[in-house]
Design a protein around this motif. Structure first.
Motif, PDB file in Angstrom:
ATOM      1  N   ARG A 140      35.650  83.656  34.807  1.00  0.00           N
ATOM      2  CA  ARG A 140      34.693  82.590  35.139  1.00  0.00           C
ATOM      3  C   ARG A 140      35.318  81.612  36.143  1.00  0.00           C
ATOM      4  O   ARG A 140      34.669  81.139  37.058  1.00  0.00           O
ATOM      5  CB  ARG A 140      34.260  81.837  33.877  1.00  0.00           C
ATOM      6  N   GLN A 141      36.614  81.342  35.934  1.00  0.00           N
ATOM      7  CA  GLN A 141      37.307  80.445  36.861  1.00  0.00           C
ATOM      8  C   GLN A 141      37.323  81.044  38.267  1.00  0.00           C
ATOM      9  O   GLN A 141      37.131  80.351  39.262  1.00  0.00           O
ATOM     10  CB  GLN A 141      38.738  80.206  36.371  1.00  0.00           C
ATOM     11  N   PRO A 161      41.530  72.710  37.545  1.00  0.00           N
ATOM     12  CA  PRO A 161      40.714  73.930  37.415  1.00  0.00           C
ATOM     13  C   PRO A 161      41.268  74.927  36.410  1.00  0.00           C
ATOM     14  O   PRO A 161      40.553  75.801  35.955  1.00  0.00           O
ATOM     15  CB  PRO A 161      40.741  74.526  38.823  1.00  0.00           C
ATOM     16  N   LEU A 162      42.542  74.805  36.059  1.00  0.00           N
ATOM     17  CA  LEU A 162      43.135  75.791  35.153  1.00  0.00           C
ATOM     18  C   LEU A 162      43.328  75.229  33.747  1.00  0.00           C
ATOM     19  O   LEU A 162      43.889  75.888  32.875  1.00  0.00           O
ATOM     20  CB  LEU A 162      44.487  76.275  35.712  1.00  0.00           C
ATOM     21  N   GLY A 163      42.832  74.030  33.532  1.00  0.00           N
ATOM     22  CA  GLY A 163      43.072  73.330  32.266  1.00  0.00           C
ATOM     23  C   GLY A 163      42.546  74.038  31.037  1.00  0.00           C
ATOM     24  O   GLY A 163      43.099  73.884  29.946  1.00  0.00           O
ATOM     25  N   ALA A 164      41.476  74.824  31.205  1.00  0.00           N
ATOM     26  CA  ALA A 164      40.858  75.452  30.033  1.00  0.00           C
ATOM     27  C   ALA A 164      41.462  76.827  29.719  1.00  0.00           C
ATOM     28  O   ALA A 164      41.051  77.480  28.763  1.00  0.00           O
ATOM     29  CB  ALA A 164      39.349  75.596  30.260  1.00  0.00           C
ATOM     30  N   LEU A 167      48.101  79.792  28.505  1.00  0.00           N
ATOM     31  CA  LEU A 167      49.293  79.725  29.370  1.00  0.00           C
ATOM     32  C   LEU A 167      49.457  80.941  30.277  1.00  0.00           C
ATOM     33  O   LEU A 167      49.677  80.818  31.478  1.00  0.00           O
ATOM     34  CB  LEU A 167      50.542  79.524  28.504  1.00  0.00           C
ATOM     35  N   LYS A 168      49.325  82.128  29.702  1.00  0.00           N
ATOM     36  CA  LYS A 168      49.562  83.363  30.450  1.00  0.00           C
ATOM     37  C   LYS A 168      48.585  83.490  31.622  1.00  0.00           C
ATOM     38  O   LYS A 168      48.967  83.775  32.751  1.00  0.00           O
ATOM     39  CB  LYS A 168      49.415  84.547  29.490  1.00  0.00           C
ATOM     40  N   LEU A 169      47.317  83.243  31.298  1.00  0.00           N
ATOM     41  CA  LEU A 169      46.265  83.330  32.304  1.00  0.00           C
ATOM     42  C   LEU A 169      46.454  82.246  33.356  1.00  0.00           C
ATOM     43  O   LEU A 169      46.219  82.454  34.547  1.00  0.00           O
ATOM     44  CB  LEU A 169      44.924  83.136  31.594  1.00  0.00           C
ATOM     45  N   GLN A 172      49.059  83.264  35.800  1.00  0.00           N
ATOM     46  CA  GLN A 172      48.537  84.310  36.679  1.00  0.00           C
ATOM     47  C   GLN A 172      47.610  83.699  37.730  1.00  0.00           C
ATOM     48  O   GLN A 172      47.688  84.010  38.920  1.00  0.00           O
ATOM     49  CB  GLN A 172      47.791  85.324  35.815  1.00  0.00           C
ATOM     50  N   MET A 173      46.738  82.783  37.280  1.00  0.00           N
ATOM     51  CA  MET A 173      45.805  82.127  38.207  1.00  0.00           C
ATOM     52  C   MET A 173      46.532  81.230  39.213  1.00  0.00           C
ATOM     53  O   MET A 173      46.080  81.075  40.345  1.00  0.00           O
ATOM     54  CB  MET A 173      44.779  81.298  37.433  1.00  0.00           C
ATOM     55  N   GLN A 174      47.656  80.653  38.794  1.00  0.00           N
ATOM     56  CA  GLN A 174      48.442  79.821  39.716  1.00  0.00           C
ATOM     57  C   GLN A 174      48.892  80.652  40.912  1.00  0.00           C
ATOM     58  O   GLN A 174      48.784  80.225  42.056  1.00  0.00           O
ATOM     59  CB  GLN A 174      49.662  79.230  39.005  1.00  0.00           C
ATOM     60  N   VAL A 175      49.389  81.847  40.623  1.00  0.00           N
ATOM     61  CA  VAL A 175      49.840  82.738  41.692  1.00  0.00           C
ATOM     62  C   VAL A 175      48.674  83.098  42.599  1.00  0.00           C
ATOM     63  O   VAL A 175      48.782  83.065  43.829  1.00  0.00           O
ATOM     64  CB  VAL A 175      50.472  84.026  41.092  1.00  0.00           C
ATOM     65  N   GLU A 176      47.522  83.397  41.988  1.00  0.00           N
ATOM     66  CA  GLU A 176      46.365  83.801  42.779  1.00  0.00           C
ATOM     67  C   GLU A 176      45.847  82.651  43.642  1.00  0.00           C
ATOM     68  O   GLU A 176      45.469  82.844  44.794  1.00  0.00           O
ATOM     69  CB  GLU A 176      45.263  84.333  41.860  1.00  0.00           C
TER      70      GLU A 176
END
Ligand code: ADP
Ligand code: MG
Length: 344
Positions: A140-141, A161-164, A167-169, A172-176
Protein backbone atom coordinates in the motif's frame (compact mmCIF):
# COMPACT_ATOMS: atom_id res chain seq x y z
CA UNK A 1 21.88 27.22 -8.78
CA UNK A 2 18.32 28.11 -7.78
CA UNK A 3 17.26 25.88 -4.88
CA UNK A 4 14.22 23.65 -5.32
CA UNK A 5 12.82 25.05 -2.08
CA UNK A 6 13.74 28.23 -0.27
CA UNK A 7 12.21 29.12 3.10
CA UNK A 8 12.84 32.55 4.57
CA UNK A 9 11.78 33.68 8.05
CA UNK A 10 8.98 31.11 8.03
CA UNK A 11 6.62 31.38 11.00
CA UNK A 12 3.31 29.65 11.74
CA UNK A 13 1.27 30.32 14.85
CA UNK A 14 -1.78 28.31 15.91
CA UNK A 15 -3.39 30.62 18.48
CA UNK A 16 -0.74 30.76 21.23
CA UNK A 17 1.46 27.98 19.81
CA UNK A 18 4.43 28.92 17.62
CA UNK A 19 4.46 25.63 15.68
CA UNK A 20 7.09 27.05 13.30
CA UNK A 21 9.24 29.75 14.83
CA UNK A 22 11.49 31.29 12.19
CA UNK A 23 12.96 28.86 9.66
CA UNK A 24 15.47 29.65 6.91
CA UNK A 25 16.34 26.75 4.62
CA UNK A 26 17.57 26.13 1.09
CA UNK A 27 16.90 22.65 -0.27
CA UNK A 28 18.82 21.84 -3.45
CA UNK A 29 17.36 20.38 -6.62
CA UNK A 30 17.54 16.58 -6.46
CA UNK A 31 18.48 16.52 -2.79
CA UNK A 32 17.23 13.93 -0.30
CA UNK A 33 16.52 16.27 2.59
CA UNK A 34 15.21 15.09 5.97
CA UNK A 35 13.50 16.99 8.74
CA UNK A 36 14.23 15.11 11.94
CA UNK A 37 12.82 15.90 15.35
CA UNK A 38 10.58 14.73 18.17
CA UNK A 39 6.80 14.75 17.93
CA UNK A 40 5.44 18.30 18.09
CA UNK A 41 8.62 20.02 16.88
CA UNK A 42 6.92 21.51 13.80
CA UNK A 43 8.02 19.17 10.99
CA UNK A 44 4.56 18.45 9.58
CA UNK A 45 3.62 22.12 9.75
CA UNK A 46 6.67 23.06 7.65
CA UNK A 47 5.70 20.39 5.11
CA UNK A 48 2.12 21.70 4.99
CA UNK A 49 3.41 25.25 4.51
CA UNK A 50 5.53 24.07 1.56
CA UNK A 51 2.54 22.22 0.07
CA UNK A 52 0.21 25.16 0.65
CA UNK A 53 -2.18 23.42 3.07
CA UNK A 54 -1.35 26.04 5.71
CA UNK A 55 -0.93 29.80 5.37
CA UNK A 56 2.25 31.26 6.84
CA UNK A 57 1.93 33.76 9.69
CA UNK A 58 5.15 35.36 8.40
CA UNK A 59 7.94 34.61 5.95
CA UNK A 60 8.09 33.21 2.43
CA UNK A 61 8.12 29.91 0.53
CA UNK A 62 9.84 29.77 -2.86
CA UNK A 63 9.73 26.81 -5.24
CA UNK A 64 12.31 26.83 -8.03
CA UNK A 65 12.87 30.55 -7.54
CA UNK A 66 9.16 31.52 -7.63
CA UNK A 67 7.48 32.94 -4.53
CA UNK A 68 4.46 30.68 -3.87
CA UNK A 69 3.68 31.91 -0.36
CA UNK A 70 0.19 32.98 -1.45
CA UNK A 71 -0.39 30.26 -4.07
CA UNK A 72 -2.99 27.50 -3.68
CA UNK A 73 -1.83 23.88 -3.27
CA UNK A 74 -2.74 22.90 -6.85
CA UNK A 75 -0.60 25.76 -8.18
CA UNK A 76 2.53 24.29 -6.57
CA UNK A 77 4.64 21.66 -8.31
CA UNK A 78 4.89 19.44 -5.24
CA UNK A 79 3.14 16.28 -4.13
CA UNK A 80 2.63 14.97 -0.60
CA UNK A 81 2.72 11.34 0.54
CA UNK A 82 0.97 11.02 3.88
CA UNK A 83 1.62 8.47 6.59
CA UNK A 84 -1.84 6.92 6.29
CA UNK A 85 -1.48 6.54 2.47
CA UNK A 86 -5.04 7.89 1.88
CA UNK A 87 -5.86 5.37 -0.89
CA UNK A 88 -9.43 5.13 -2.21
CA UNK A 89 -10.71 1.75 -0.96
CA UNK A 90 -13.36 1.28 -3.66
CA UNK A 91 -10.94 1.85 -6.57
CA UNK A 92 -8.50 -0.62 -8.10
CA UNK A 93 -4.80 -0.04 -7.51
CA UNK A 94 -4.37 1.14 -11.11
CA UNK A 95 -7.25 3.62 -10.80
CA UNK A 96 -5.83 4.89 -7.52
CA UNK A 97 -2.52 5.61 -9.22
CA UNK A 98 -4.21 7.15 -12.29
CA UNK A 99 -6.54 9.33 -10.21
CA UNK A 100 -4.35 12.45 -10.16
CA UNK A 101 -3.98 12.31 -13.94
CA UNK A 102 -7.75 11.99 -14.34
CA UNK A 103 -8.24 15.11 -12.23
CA UNK A 104 -5.78 16.88 -14.53
CA UNK A 105 -7.77 15.80 -17.57
CA UNK A 106 -5.21 13.39 -19.03
CA UNK A 107 -6.85 11.02 -21.58
CA UNK A 108 -7.73 7.46 -20.55
CA UNK A 109 -5.16 5.64 -22.68
CA UNK A 110 -2.25 7.81 -21.61
CA UNK A 111 -3.24 7.81 -17.98
CA UNK A 112 -3.53 4.03 -17.83
CA UNK A 113 -0.15 3.63 -19.52
CA UNK A 114 1.52 6.07 -17.17
CA UNK A 115 -0.13 4.54 -14.09
CA UNK A 116 1.07 1.10 -15.18
CA UNK A 117 4.58 2.47 -15.67
CA UNK A 118 4.53 4.06 -12.19
CA UNK A 119 3.37 0.74 -10.69
CA UNK A 120 6.26 -1.02 -12.41
CA UNK A 121 8.67 1.56 -10.99
CA UNK A 122 7.60 0.55 -7.48
CA UNK A 123 7.64 -3.15 -8.48
CA UNK A 124 3.87 -3.62 -8.39
CA UNK A 125 3.33 -4.10 -12.11
CA UNK A 126 1.12 -7.15 -11.60
CA UNK A 127 -1.12 -5.63 -8.90
CA UNK A 128 -3.14 -3.06 -10.88
CA UNK A 129 -6.47 -4.88 -10.68
CA UNK A 130 -6.37 -5.45 -6.92
CA UNK A 131 -8.12 -3.33 -4.33
CA UNK A 132 -6.05 -1.63 -1.59
CA UNK A 133 -7.35 -4.02 1.11
CA UNK A 134 -5.86 -6.94 -0.84
CA UNK A 135 -2.35 -5.55 -0.35
CA UNK A 136 0.14 -5.67 2.50
CA UNK A 137 1.18 -2.51 4.33
CA UNK A 138 4.39 -2.23 2.36
CA UNK A 139 2.55 -2.69 -0.93
CA UNK A 140 0.00 0.00 0.00
CA UNK A 141 2.89 2.32 0.80
CA UNK A 142 4.35 1.66 -2.64
CA UNK A 143 0.98 2.40 -4.27
CA UNK A 144 0.93 5.74 -2.44
CA UNK A 145 4.39 6.44 -3.85
CA UNK A 146 3.35 5.41 -7.36
CA UNK A 147 0.37 7.75 -7.10
CA UNK A 148 2.78 10.59 -6.31
CA UNK A 149 5.46 9.88 -8.92
CA UNK A 150 2.96 9.38 -11.75
CA UNK A 151 2.40 13.15 -11.60
CA UNK A 152 6.13 13.73 -12.07
CA UNK A 153 6.38 16.46 -9.45
CA UNK A 154 9.68 18.30 -9.02
CA UNK A 155 9.35 17.91 -5.28
CA UNK A 156 7.98 15.05 -3.23
CA UNK A 157 7.02 15.73 0.38
CA UNK A 158 6.90 12.62 2.54
CA UNK A 159 5.47 12.80 6.06
CA UNK A 160 6.69 9.80 8.09
CA UNK A 161 5.75 7.52 5.17
CA UNK A 162 7.28 4.41 6.71
CA UNK A 163 5.96 4.91 10.23
CA UNK A 164 3.24 2.28 9.97
CA UNK A 165 5.53 -0.50 8.73
CA UNK A 166 7.33 -3.09 10.82
CA UNK A 167 11.11 -2.88 11.08
CA UNK A 168 12.05 -5.36 8.36
CA UNK A 169 9.69 -3.85 5.81
CA UNK A 170 10.76 -0.36 6.81
CA UNK A 171 14.41 -1.16 6.14
CA UNK A 172 13.50 -2.65 2.76
CA UNK A 173 11.38 0.38 1.85
CA UNK A 174 14.21 2.72 2.91
CA UNK A 175 16.46 1.15 0.30
CA UNK A 176 13.74 1.37 -2.33
CA UNK A 177 12.97 4.99 -1.54
CA UNK A 178 16.60 5.95 -1.85
CA UNK A 179 16.93 4.15 -5.21
CA UNK A 180 13.71 5.68 -6.48
CA UNK A 181 14.84 9.16 -5.53
CA UNK A 182 18.19 8.67 -7.29
CA UNK A 183 16.59 7.19 -10.42
CA UNK A 184 13.88 9.87 -10.74
CA UNK A 185 16.05 12.82 -9.71
CA UNK A 186 13.12 14.25 -7.71
CA UNK A 187 13.79 16.43 -4.67
CA UNK A 188 12.62 14.54 -1.57
CA UNK A 189 11.68 16.30 1.65
CA UNK A 190 11.33 13.53 4.17
CA UNK A 191 9.87 13.98 7.65
CA UNK A 192 10.78 11.48 10.35
CA UNK A 193 11.29 11.20 14.09
CA UNK A 194 13.53 8.16 13.52
CA UNK A 195 17.17 9.24 13.68
CA UNK A 196 18.50 6.05 12.11
CA UNK A 197 16.18 6.48 9.14
CA UNK A 198 17.32 10.08 8.66
CA UNK A 199 21.00 9.11 8.93
CA UNK A 200 20.58 6.25 6.43
CA UNK A 201 18.68 8.08 3.71
CA UNK A 202 19.57 11.72 3.67
CA UNK A 203 21.98 13.95 1.82
CA UNK A 204 21.33 16.52 4.57
CA UNK A 205 19.33 16.63 7.77
CA UNK A 206 17.69 19.51 9.63
CA UNK A 207 17.24 18.67 13.31
CA UNK A 208 14.08 20.35 14.64
CA UNK A 209 13.51 21.65 18.15
CA UNK A 210 10.23 23.44 19.00
CA UNK A 211 9.66 25.07 15.65
CA UNK A 212 13.29 25.83 14.86
CA UNK A 213 16.17 24.15 13.08
CA UNK A 214 18.70 23.38 15.77
CA UNK A 215 21.37 22.01 13.44
CA UNK A 216 21.68 21.52 9.69
CA UNK A 217 24.25 19.23 8.08
CA UNK A 218 25.15 15.95 6.44
CA UNK A 219 24.40 12.76 8.40
CA UNK A 220 28.10 12.55 9.33
CA UNK A 221 28.19 16.15 10.56
CA UNK A 222 25.04 15.72 12.61
CA UNK A 223 26.25 12.48 14.18
CA UNK A 224 29.97 13.19 14.60
CA UNK A 225 29.87 16.94 15.25
CA UNK A 226 26.68 17.76 17.13
CA UNK A 227 26.78 21.36 18.31
CA UNK A 228 24.41 20.99 21.26
CA UNK A 229 23.45 18.49 23.93
CA UNK A 230 19.99 18.48 22.33
CA UNK A 231 21.26 17.20 18.97
CA UNK A 232 23.85 14.87 20.51
CA UNK A 233 21.13 13.30 22.66
CA UNK A 234 18.43 13.11 19.99
CA UNK A 235 20.62 11.62 17.26
CA UNK A 236 22.01 8.43 18.74
CA UNK A 237 23.11 7.62 22.27
CA UNK A 238 25.71 9.84 23.81
CA UNK A 239 27.65 10.43 27.02
CA UNK A 240 27.27 14.06 28.07
CA UNK A 241 30.15 15.46 30.09
CA UNK A 242 29.14 18.58 31.99
CA UNK A 243 31.48 21.55 32.38
CA UNK A 244 32.85 20.41 35.77
CA UNK A 245 33.54 16.87 34.56
CA UNK A 246 35.10 18.17 31.34
CA UNK A 247 37.39 20.45 33.29
CA UNK A 248 38.49 17.57 35.51
CA UNK A 249 39.04 15.04 32.69
CA UNK A 250 40.09 17.24 29.79
CA UNK A 251 41.15 20.52 31.35
CA UNK A 252 38.55 22.39 29.30
CA UNK A 253 35.60 24.04 31.00
CA UNK A 254 32.75 23.40 28.51
CA UNK A 255 30.12 20.72 27.90
CA UNK A 256 31.23 17.78 25.74
CA UNK A 257 29.69 14.72 24.10
CA UNK A 258 31.31 11.32 23.74
CA UNK A 259 29.77 8.51 21.67
CA UNK A 260 29.56 5.07 23.35
CA UNK A 261 31.38 3.39 20.45
CA UNK A 262 34.41 5.61 21.10
CA UNK A 263 35.02 4.11 24.54
CA UNK A 264 37.44 1.17 24.83
CA UNK A 265 37.26 -1.22 27.74
CA UNK A 266 40.27 -3.24 28.88
CA UNK A 267 40.91 -5.27 32.02
CA UNK A 268 41.75 -3.01 34.95
CA UNK A 269 45.34 -1.80 34.95
CA UNK A 270 47.23 1.18 36.29
CA UNK A 271 49.17 2.10 33.18
CA UNK A 272 49.58 5.86 32.76
CA UNK A 273 47.44 7.54 30.10
CA UNK A 274 49.11 8.63 26.87
CA UNK A 275 48.94 12.39 26.25
CA UNK A 276 46.27 11.93 23.57
CA UNK A 277 43.95 9.78 25.69
CA UNK A 278 42.00 9.64 28.92
CA UNK A 279 41.98 6.52 31.10
CA UNK A 280 39.55 5.98 33.94
CA UNK A 281 39.20 3.04 36.34
CA UNK A 282 35.58 1.87 36.40
CA UNK A 283 33.21 -0.91 37.39
CA UNK A 284 30.71 -2.63 35.07
CA UNK A 285 27.19 -1.92 36.36
CA UNK A 286 25.30 -3.74 33.59
CA UNK A 287 26.16 -5.43 30.31
CA UNK A 288 23.27 -5.70 27.87
CA UNK A 289 23.45 -8.06 24.91
CA UNK A 290 22.28 -6.38 21.69
CA UNK A 291 23.12 -9.06 19.14
CA UNK A 292 25.52 -6.83 17.21
CA UNK A 293 27.43 -6.05 20.42
CA UNK A 294 27.02 -5.23 24.09
CA UNK A 295 25.88 -2.00 25.67
CA UNK A 296 27.90 -1.62 28.86
CA UNK A 297 26.83 0.68 31.67
CA UNK A 298 29.79 1.78 33.76
CA UNK A 299 30.49 3.78 36.86
CA UNK A 300 33.97 5.26 37.10
CA UNK A 301 35.73 5.19 40.45
CA UNK A 302 35.18 8.92 40.77
CA UNK A 303 31.43 8.53 40.27
CA UNK A 304 30.82 9.27 36.58
CA UNK A 305 28.19 7.15 34.76
CA UNK A 306 29.16 6.19 31.21
CA UNK A 307 27.74 3.99 28.47
CA UNK A 308 30.08 2.07 26.18
CA UNK A 309 29.40 -0.05 23.13
CA UNK A 310 31.45 -3.23 22.78
CA UNK A 311 31.87 -5.15 19.54
CA UNK A 312 30.29 -8.62 19.55
CA UNK A 313 32.85 -11.36 20.03
CA UNK A 314 30.55 -14.11 18.81
CA UNK A 315 31.40 -16.33 21.75
CA UNK A 316 28.64 -17.94 23.77
CA UNK A 317 30.34 -16.99 27.02
CA UNK A 318 27.43 -16.13 29.28
CA UNK A 319 29.47 -15.16 32.32
CA UNK A 320 27.92 -12.35 34.31
CA UNK A 321 30.41 -9.52 34.13
CA UNK A 322 28.64 -7.20 36.55
CA UNK A 323 31.02 -5.81 39.13
CA UNK A 324 34.01 -6.42 36.88
CA UNK A 325 36.80 -3.85 37.25
CA UNK A 326 37.90 -2.33 33.94
CA UNK A 327 39.83 0.58 32.53
CA UNK A 328 37.83 2.89 30.26
CA UNK A 329 39.88 4.64 27.60
CA UNK A 330 39.04 7.23 25.00
CA UNK A 331 40.97 9.49 22.68
CA UNK A 332 40.79 13.19 23.42
CA UNK A 333 40.13 13.69 19.70
CA UNK A 334 36.87 11.74 20.01
CA UNK A 335 35.35 14.17 22.49
CA UNK A 336 33.07 16.75 20.84
CA UNK A 337 32.74 20.20 22.33
CA UNK A 338 29.10 21.32 22.58
CA UNK A 339 27.15 24.58 22.58
CA UNK A 340 29.06 25.84 19.64
CA UNK A 341 25.71 26.91 18.15
CA UNK A 342 25.46 29.79 20.57
CA UNK A 343 22.57 28.27 22.53
CA UNK A 344 22.51 26.07 25.59
P1 ADP B 1 5.54 17.36 14.24
O1 ADP B 1 5.12 17.04 12.86
O2 ADP B 1 6.99 17.67 14.39
O3 ADP B 1 5.11 16.31 15.21
P2 ADP B 1 3.55 19.47 14.10
O4 ADP B 1 4.01 20.36 13.01
O5 ADP B 1 2.45 18.52 13.77
O6 ADP B 1 4.80 18.71 14.71
O7 ADP B 1 3.07 20.37 15.33
C1 ADP B 1 3.84 21.40 15.89
C2 ADP B 1 3.04 22.09 16.98
O8 ADP B 1 1.93 22.77 16.43
C3 ADP B 1 2.49 21.13 18.02
O9 ADP B 1 2.54 21.77 19.28
C4 ADP B 1 1.06 20.93 17.56
O10 ADP B 1 0.23 20.62 18.65
C5 ADP B 1 0.71 22.28 16.98
N1 ADP B 1 -0.27 22.18 15.89
C6 ADP B 1 -0.09 21.57 14.70
N2 ADP B 1 -1.19 21.70 13.91
C7 ADP B 1 -2.09 22.41 14.63
C8 ADP B 1 -3.42 22.89 14.38
N3 ADP B 1 -4.05 22.66 13.20
N4 ADP B 1 -4.04 23.60 15.36
C9 ADP B 1 -3.41 23.86 16.52
N5 ADP B 1 -2.17 23.44 16.82
C10 ADP B 1 -1.50 22.73 15.90
MG1 MG C 1 4.18 15.26 12.17
Amino acid sequence: MVPAIRLRGLVKHFAEVAAVDGIDLDIADGEFFSMLGPSGSGKTTVLRLIAGFETATAGTVELGGTDVTAAAPFERDVHTVFQDYALFPHMSVLDNVAYGLRVRGTGRTERRARAQEALETVRLGGFGTRRPHQLSGGQRQRVALARAIVLRPRVLLLDEPLGALDLKLREQMQVELKQLQRDLGITFVFVTHDQEEALTLSDRIAVFDTGRVRQLGTPQEIYEQPTSAYVAGFVGTTNLLDADTSERLLGVRAEHALRPERLRLTPADHAPARPDEVRLPAVVVERIYLGTGNRVHLRTDDGLDLVALEQATGSLDEADHRGEHVTVRFARADVVRLNTDGES
